[in-house]
Design a protein around this motif. Structure first.
Motif, PDB file in Angstrom:
ATOM      1  N   ARG A  19       0.837  -1.208   0.000  1.00 29.01           N
ATOM      2  CA  ARG A  19       0.000   0.000   0.000  1.00 29.01           C
ATOM      3  C   ARG A  19       0.870   1.256   0.000  1.00 29.01           C
ATOM      4  O   ARG A  19       0.641   2.192  -0.770  1.00 29.01           O
ATOM      5  CB  ARG A  19      -0.927  -0.006   1.217  1.00 29.01           C
ATOM      6  CG  ARG A  19      -1.777   1.254   1.350  1.00 29.01           C
ATOM      7  CD  ARG A  19      -2.574   1.286   2.616  1.00 29.01           C
ATOM      8  NE  ARG A  19      -1.665   1.430   3.753  1.00 29.01           N
ATOM      9  CZ  ARG A  19      -2.048   1.538   5.010  1.00 29.01           C
ATOM     10  NH1 ARG A  19      -3.329   1.492   5.314  1.00 29.01           N
ATOM     11  NH2 ARG A  19      -1.167   1.684   5.989  1.00 29.01           N
ATOM     12  N   SER A  20       1.893   1.275   0.858  1.00 31.92           N
ATOM     13  CA  SER A  20       2.764   2.444   0.934  1.00 31.92           C
ATOM     14  C   SER A  20       3.573   2.617  -0.343  1.00 31.92           C
ATOM     15  O   SER A  20       3.790   3.747  -0.799  1.00 31.92           O
ATOM     16  CB  SER A  20       3.687   2.328   2.149  1.00 31.92           C
ATOM     17  OG  SER A  20       2.928   2.432   3.335  1.00 31.92           O
ATOM     18  N   PHE A  23       1.362   4.226  -2.849  1.00 30.79           N
ATOM     19  CA  PHE A  23       1.159   5.634  -2.514  1.00 30.79           C
ATOM     20  C   PHE A  23       2.366   6.473  -2.932  1.00 30.79           C
ATOM     21  O   PHE A  23       2.221   7.486  -3.627  1.00 30.79           O
ATOM     22  CB  PHE A  23       0.902   5.792  -1.006  1.00 30.79           C
ATOM     23  CG  PHE A  23       0.740   7.219  -0.566  1.00 30.79           C
ATOM     24  CD1 PHE A  23      -0.464   7.880  -0.739  1.00 30.79           C
ATOM     25  CD2 PHE A  23       1.790   7.908   0.022  1.00 30.79           C
ATOM     26  CE1 PHE A  23      -0.615   9.208  -0.335  1.00 30.79           C
ATOM     27  CE2 PHE A  23       1.650   9.227   0.430  1.00 30.79           C
ATOM     28  CZ  PHE A  23       0.441   9.878   0.252  1.00 30.79           C
ATOM     29  N   PRO A 116      -0.088   6.927   4.154  1.00 31.37           N
ATOM     30  CA  PRO A 116      -1.120   5.988   4.618  1.00 31.37           C
ATOM     31  C   PRO A 116      -0.981   5.555   6.081  1.00 31.37           C
ATOM     32  O   PRO A 116      -1.964   5.121   6.679  1.00 31.37           O
ATOM     33  CB  PRO A 116      -0.958   4.800   3.675  1.00 31.37           C
ATOM     34  CG  PRO A 116      -0.418   5.389   2.422  1.00 31.37           C
ATOM     35  CD  PRO A 116       0.516   6.472   2.890  1.00 31.37           C
TER      36      PRO A 116
END
Length: 169
Positions: A19-20, A23, A116
């Motif tokens: 996820r990071s 991002f 995030p």
């Protein structure tokens, strides 16, 4: 005494490396230089050196530090221009990132945001044409931050005053 040449890279512990990575790649604009297939780490670059940012899977139960705690306050990444900063701000808003504040520091214009995991980061563009002018401004003013509208045209640069704010104590 030998002095450091530059800051090499920053390493963040994150709850979800994938996820990071998405991002920082898709929203902030980094490029992935290495991604560990097991999801425990990723290395990202601004495109020149091997890595500027590393993301590591935080241990189970790890908690984020509270805002204002002793330690790292935030880290800043330079973009090429004010227009580049405006474009980055637009991507952050479209990605629903939390924008903490947007300010004119005199020598830079800055967008502060949370990643995030709630880690505060800054994207900035230089105000002056040369690094020397920016340093001269920094040394000759008390500092500060004036809220600004990032959607507006680029503000005019301040004149560099004749003063010295480099004395400690």
């Amino acid at each position: 005494m030998s002095a450091p040449k530059e800051i090499g890279h920053i390493v963040l512990n994150v709850t979800d490396v994938e996820r990071s990575t998405r991002f920082y790649r898709d929203v902030v604009g980094f490029q992935v230089s290495r991604y560990r297939p097991d999801g425990t780490g990723a290395f990202l670059t601004c495109g020149v050196v091997h890595h500027n940012l590393a993301l590591f899977k935080a241990p189970a139960g790890a908690r984020p530090t509270e805002k204002g705690a002793i330690g790292l306050n935030h880290f800043a990444f330079k973009v090429e221009s004010y227009r580049g900063l405006q474009a980055a701000h637009k991507r952050l808003v479209e990605a629903r990132a939390t924008i903490d504040h947007i300010v004119d520091h005199g020598m830079t214009r800055s967008v502060y945001f949370l990643d995030p995991d709630g880690i505060e980061m800054e994207l900035f563009s230089d105000t002056y044409t040369t690094e020397e002018e920016g340093l001269a401004y920094m040394k000759s003013t008390r500092g500060g931050a004036v809220a600004m509208d990032i959607t507006a045209a680029e503000p005019l640069r301040a004149q560099i005053p004749k003063a010295d704010f480099t004395r400690v104590g």
